[in-house]
Motif scaffolding. Sequence first.
Motif, PDB file in Angstrom:
ATOM      1  N   GLU A   5       0.831  -1.204   0.000  1.00 27.86           N
ATOM      2  CA  GLU A   5       0.000   0.000   0.000  1.00 27.86           C
ATOM      3  C   GLU A   5       0.862   1.247   0.000  1.00 27.86           C
ATOM      4  O   GLU A   5       1.628   1.469   0.930  1.00 27.86           O
ATOM      5  CB  GLU A   5      -0.896   0.017   1.240  1.00 27.86           C
ATOM      6  CG  GLU A   5      -2.246  -0.626   1.021  1.00 27.86           C
ATOM      7  CD  GLU A   5      -2.947  -0.827   2.342  1.00 27.86           C
ATOM      8  OE1 GLU A   5      -3.196   0.179   3.016  1.00 27.86           O
ATOM      9  OE2 GLU A   5      -3.195  -1.988   2.701  1.00 27.86           O
ATOM     10  N   GLN A   6       0.760   2.008  -1.062  1.00 21.94           N
ATOM     11  CA  GLN A   6       1.410   3.334  -1.125  1.00 21.94           C
ATOM     12  C   GLN A   6       2.893   3.281  -0.785  1.00 21.94           C
ATOM     13  O   GLN A   6       3.397   4.117  -0.043  1.00 21.94           O
ATOM     14  CB  GLN A   6       0.714   4.298  -0.146  1.00 21.94           C
ATOM     15  CG  GLN A   6      -0.739   4.517  -0.450  1.00 21.94           C
ATOM     16  CD  GLN A   6      -0.943   5.439  -1.636  1.00 21.94           C
ATOM     17  OE1 GLN A   6      -0.341   6.497  -1.694  1.00 21.94           O
ATOM     18  NE2 GLN A   6      -1.741   5.027  -2.594  1.00 21.94           N
ATOM     19  N   LEU A   7       3.583   2.268  -1.317  1.00 24.88           N
ATOM     20  CA  LEU A   7       5.008   2.175  -1.029  1.00 24.88           C
ATOM     21  C   LEU A   7       5.772   3.284  -1.747  1.00 24.88           C
ATOM     22  O   LEU A   7       5.547   3.549  -2.922  1.00 24.88           O
ATOM     23  CB  LEU A   7       5.563   0.823  -1.496  1.00 24.88           C
ATOM     24  CG  LEU A   7       5.353  -0.390  -0.598  1.00 24.88           C
ATOM     25  CD1 LEU A   7       5.986  -1.601  -1.247  1.00 24.88           C
ATOM     26  CD2 LEU A   7       5.952  -0.148   0.773  1.00 24.88           C
ATOM     27  N   ASN A   8       6.663   3.921  -1.008  1.00 22.35           N
ATOM     28  CA  ASN A   8       7.521   4.957  -1.563  1.00 22.35           C
ATOM     29  C   ASN A   8       8.943   4.684  -1.152  1.00 22.35           C
ATOM     30  O   ASN A   8       9.178   4.240  -0.035  1.00 22.35           O
ATOM     31  CB  ASN A   8       7.148   6.331  -0.980  1.00 22.35           C
ATOM     32  CG  ASN A   8       5.997   6.951  -1.721  1.00 22.35           C
ATOM     33  OD1 ASN A   8       6.091   7.202  -2.908  1.00 22.35           O
ATOM     34  ND2 ASN A   8       4.905   7.179  -1.013  1.00 22.35           N
ATOM     35  N   GLY A  19      14.470  12.605  -5.337  1.00 22.03           N
ATOM     36  CA  GLY A  19      13.549  11.927  -6.247  1.00 22.03           C
ATOM     37  C   GLY A  19      13.220  10.533  -5.752  1.00 22.03           C
ATOM     38  O   GLY A  19      13.762  10.070  -4.746  1.00 22.03           O
ATOM     39  N   TYR A  20      12.333   9.876  -6.484  1.00 18.66           N
ATOM     40  CA  TYR A  20      11.798   8.597  -6.009  1.00 18.66           C
ATOM     41  C   TYR A  20      12.270   7.439  -6.874  1.00 18.66           C
ATOM     42  O   TYR A  20      12.284   7.523  -8.092  1.00 18.66           O
ATOM     43  CB  TYR A  20      10.277   8.635  -6.044  1.00 18.66           C
ATOM     44  CG  TYR A  20       9.692   9.490  -4.950  1.00 18.66           C
ATOM     45  CD1 TYR A  20       9.288   8.923  -3.757  1.00 18.66           C
ATOM     46  CD2 TYR A  20       9.562  10.866  -5.123  1.00 18.66           C
ATOM     47  CE1 TYR A  20       8.758   9.698  -2.751  1.00 18.66           C
ATOM     48  CE2 TYR A  20       9.030  11.654  -4.119  1.00 18.66           C
ATOM     49  CZ  TYR A  20       8.626  11.060  -2.929  1.00 18.66           C
ATOM     50  OH  TYR A  20       8.114  11.823  -1.930  1.00 18.66           O
ATOM     51  N   ALA A  21      12.639   6.350  -6.210  1.00 15.73           N
ATOM     52  CA  ALA A  21      12.924   5.111  -6.932  1.00 15.73           C
ATOM     53  C   ALA A  21      11.629   4.352  -7.143  1.00 15.73           C
ATOM     54  O   ALA A  21      11.420   3.714  -8.164  1.00 15.73           O
ATOM     55  CB  ALA A  21      13.914   4.267  -6.148  1.00 15.73           C
ATOM     56  N   VAL A  22      10.743   4.438  -6.148  1.00 15.31           N
ATOM     57  CA  VAL A  22       9.417   3.837  -6.237  1.00 15.31           C
ATOM     58  C   VAL A  22       8.424   4.847  -5.677  1.00 15.31           C
ATOM     59  O   VAL A  22       8.677   5.457  -4.647  1.00 15.31           O
ATOM     60  CB  VAL A  22       9.349   2.517  -5.431  1.00 15.31           C
ATOM     61  CG1 VAL A  22       7.924   2.019  -5.350  1.00 15.31           C
ATOM     62  CG2 VAL A  22      10.235   1.454  -6.045  1.00 15.31           C
ATOM     63  N   ARG A  23       7.319   5.033  -6.390  1.00 13.22           N
ATOM     64  CA  ARG A  23       6.389   6.089  -5.983  1.00 13.22           C
ATOM     65  C   ARG A  23       4.965   5.543  -5.879  1.00 13.22           C
ATOM     66  O   ARG A  23       4.456   4.977  -6.849  1.00 13.22           O
ATOM     67  CB  ARG A  23       6.442   7.196  -7.053  1.00 13.22           C
ATOM     68  CG  ARG A  23       5.645   8.423  -6.702  1.00 13.22           C
ATOM     69  CD  ARG A  23       6.579   9.475  -6.206  1.00 13.22           C
ATOM     70  NE  ARG A  23       5.915  10.390  -5.321  1.00 13.22           N
ATOM     71  CZ  ARG A  23       5.935  11.707  -5.478  1.00 13.22           C
ATOM     72  NH1 ARG A  23       6.570  12.249  -6.473  1.00 13.22           N
ATOM     73  NH2 ARG A  23       5.325  12.477  -4.607  1.00 13.22           N
ATOM     74  N   ASP A  24       4.366   5.691  -4.723  1.00 13.21           N
ATOM     75  CA  ASP A  24       2.950   5.340  -4.506  1.00 13.21           C
ATOM     76  C   ASP A  24       2.558   4.002  -5.112  1.00 13.21           C
ATOM     77  O   ASP A  24       1.591   3.915  -5.875  1.00 13.21           O
ATOM     78  CB  ASP A  24       2.046   6.425  -5.114  1.00 13.21           C
ATOM     79  CG  ASP A  24       2.204   7.734  -4.358  1.00 13.21           C
ATOM     80  OD1 ASP A  24       2.540   7.679  -3.166  1.00 13.21           O
ATOM     81  OD2 ASP A  24       1.994   8.799  -4.976  1.00 13.21           O
ATOM     82  N   LEU A  25       3.286   2.994  -4.763  1.00 15.51           N
ATOM     83  CA  LEU A  25       3.036   1.689  -5.367  1.00 15.51           C
ATOM     84  C   LEU A  25       2.091   0.873  -4.485  1.00 15.51           C
ATOM     85  O   LEU A  25       2.391   0.598  -3.328  1.00 15.51           O
ATOM     86  CB  LEU A  25       4.368   0.955  -5.547  1.00 15.51           C
ATOM     87  CG  LEU A  25       4.302  -0.426  -6.168  1.00 15.51           C
ATOM     88  CD1 LEU A  25       3.740  -0.354  -7.565  1.00 15.51           C
ATOM     89  CD2 LEU A  25       5.675  -1.056  -6.199  1.00 15.51           C
ATOM     90  N   SER A  26       0.938   0.535  -5.047  1.00 11.80           N
ATOM     91  CA  SER A  26      -0.002  -0.327  -4.330  1.00 11.80           C
ATOM     92  C   SER A  26      -0.374  -1.479  -5.244  1.00 11.80           C
ATOM     93  O   SER A  26      -0.695  -1.264  -6.410  1.00 11.80           O
ATOM     94  CB  SER A  26      -1.279   0.434  -3.972  1.00 11.80           C
ATOM     95  OG  SER A  26      -0.968   1.583  -3.234  1.00 11.80           O
ATOM     96  N   PHE A  27      -0.318  -2.687  -4.729  1.00  9.84           N
ATOM     97  CA  PHE A  27      -0.791  -3.830  -5.518  1.00  9.84           C
ATOM     98  C   PHE A  27      -1.062  -4.995  -4.583  1.00  9.84           C
ATOM     99  O   PHE A  27      -0.764  -4.934  -3.384  1.00  9.84           O
ATOM    100  CB  PHE A  27       0.218  -4.229  -6.596  1.00  9.84           C
ATOM    101  CG  PHE A  27       1.521  -4.729  -6.067  1.00  9.84           C
ATOM    102  CD1 PHE A  27       1.747  -6.079  -5.871  1.00  9.84           C
ATOM    103  CD2 PHE A  27       2.542  -3.838  -5.762  1.00  9.84           C
ATOM    104  CE1 PHE A  27       2.946  -6.535  -5.375  1.00  9.84           C
ATOM    105  CE2 PHE A  27       3.755  -4.286  -5.273  1.00  9.84           C
ATOM    106  CZ  PHE A  27       3.956  -5.647  -5.076  1.00  9.84           C
ATOM    107  N   ALA A  43      13.447   1.027 -13.385  1.00  9.34           N
ATOM    108  CA  ALA A  43      12.025   1.340 -13.186  1.00  9.34           C
ATOM    109  C   ALA A  43      11.605   1.197 -11.731  1.00  9.34           C
ATOM    110  O   ALA A  43      10.550   1.652 -11.344  1.00  9.34           O
ATOM    111  CB  ALA A  43      11.168   0.430 -14.058  1.00  9.34           C
ATOM    112  N   GLY A  44      12.469   0.533 -10.933  1.00  8.63           N
ATOM    113  CA  GLY A  44      12.138   0.357  -9.518  1.00  8.63           C
ATOM    114  C   GLY A  44      11.734  -1.067  -9.173  1.00  8.63           C
ATOM    115  O   GLY A  44      11.214  -1.304  -8.088  1.00  8.63           O
TER     116      GLY A  44
END
Lengths: 316, 243
Positions: A5-8, A19-27, A43-44
């Motif tokens: 959930e919302q990994l950053n 900057g972000y390597a991973v942005r708002d990642l939810s799955f 891409a992260g």
Amino acid sequence: MIHAEQLNRQFGGQQLNQGYAVRDLSFHVKRGEVMGLLGPNGAGKSTTMKMLTCFLPPSSGTARINGIPLGDPQGVRRTLGYLPENAPSYSDLDVTSHLQFIGRMHGLPRATLNDRIRELASACGLETVLLRRIDELSKGFRQRVGLAASMLHDPECLILDEPITGLDPNQIVEIRHLIRRLGEQKTVLLSSHVLPEVEAVCDRMMILDGGRLQVIGTRDELARQAQGGMVLQLRLRGNVAAFEANLKNTLNDCVFEDVKQHDGEIQLTVRHHDVDAPLAETAFRSAVACDAVLLEMHTEQTSLEDVFHAMTGGAS
Amino acid sequence: MNTVASTTMQIIALCRKEWRVAIDTPLAYVIGIAFFIASGFFFGNTLFLVNEADMRGWFGVLPLVLIFFVPAMSMRLLADEHKSGSFELLATLPVSTLTIVWGKFLALFTQLAALIALTLLYPWTLSGLGSIDMGQIWASYIALLLLAGSYAAVCLYASALSRYEVVSYVFGFILLLALFLLLQVATLFPPVVQTVLLTLSPAAHYQSLLRGVMDTGDVMYLLAMTGAFITLCWFELERRRWN
């Protein structure tokens, strides 16, 4: 099973904010599902996997593996097996010692450990090299040693970073079978650059670009999303104007493209923005209604490669 | 209790692995042989040139000898893990970073202790030549082990600082040399500073122990220094994850 959930994750830690390597990642990955993680270099993908295995702490956001939150790293690591990128292992050790070490760190009792090593050696094709030093092995064997090490404690969930790089075509087939077999009972998240492989092995896949999730779904869902709707290719004989009018009448927003006439036959492409529209059925009925002979009709399949290019901004 | 038991098992597993690597690779043997040549030279020096069946000189020079050898034994331990990427494998096993550090430390310390145990050959030889005070010899060996422990912790920390073995060696060597030289440069300073420097110098505490009096303060200092560098090493490994 895997719930992110919302990994950053920010580069250089939280303070530097580069900057972000991973942005708002939810799955979400279900039990018994093989999920493919795709994306261009940088891409992260690896960062995501490193966060899920509690190697890198996320800058913000949470995830649960098998119900265990990332805040309990020991618990998370007990429930998952991880194959890091390039399958690092202790190259000064022989294969058996390496696997024994990993097993002991997982707290496997001696008898179970030796049984597991034998089982996995046969599953990963390592029987012939068990006593060889790892630095003498080829890349393919090292990859398989890493794979065996990740499965030693029979984890519920497997995270595999590029599991098939460096394998020859025969080995790829073996590993593909192994992953498929594992995927029947366990949850597998794997990343790869080899698109046909992902297509063959994974139930669902997700594409990351620039640290953001671009798309997630089954192969067909991805393809339709990349196309931006349904695409139907037709070859027919008859009055195309009447057919077009009839079809557009029944199904709004149809777009006719590439209408070509050749020897009385007409080739054309029909698009519809809604992926669930009954385009093929309606086209058939329209052809019947205007007495046109339908010679050929098929829905266009976008290759995973095209989807990948479309989603990651590469050249098609 | 269960976690204590499993942590202990993990420390032992880590320790076993390092011993396995040491036995399987030539580096440990090269270091072992070089150590015997160096320590044997200083032993023979007192015995044959000064004509004394005495080991005090030998124990006195060992802190300097170990400065060259401990970093060589430790340089691989963490630097190599980072360079080959196996640290990621290790750190994603169900093991805490502190357990990893303790496992590595114990491996290094037991290897050093084994090397030191082999030098028991020297007092054994001497006991055949003349009467020696075995009580004092044993006390000196305990002091030597305490010193070796603190050196091991310093060098393990040095190994965590770089991905490259050679750089780790140099870091370890410089740290140990700086700590050793505190004793030598102390005399150049006014008495107040001198006291501080001597308190910080592991060699000063070691030499005080060699005088045959087991001073709790000296023992505690060496143990505290070991603990301090193990903690630093732990922090360094944790810090790497955040950046």
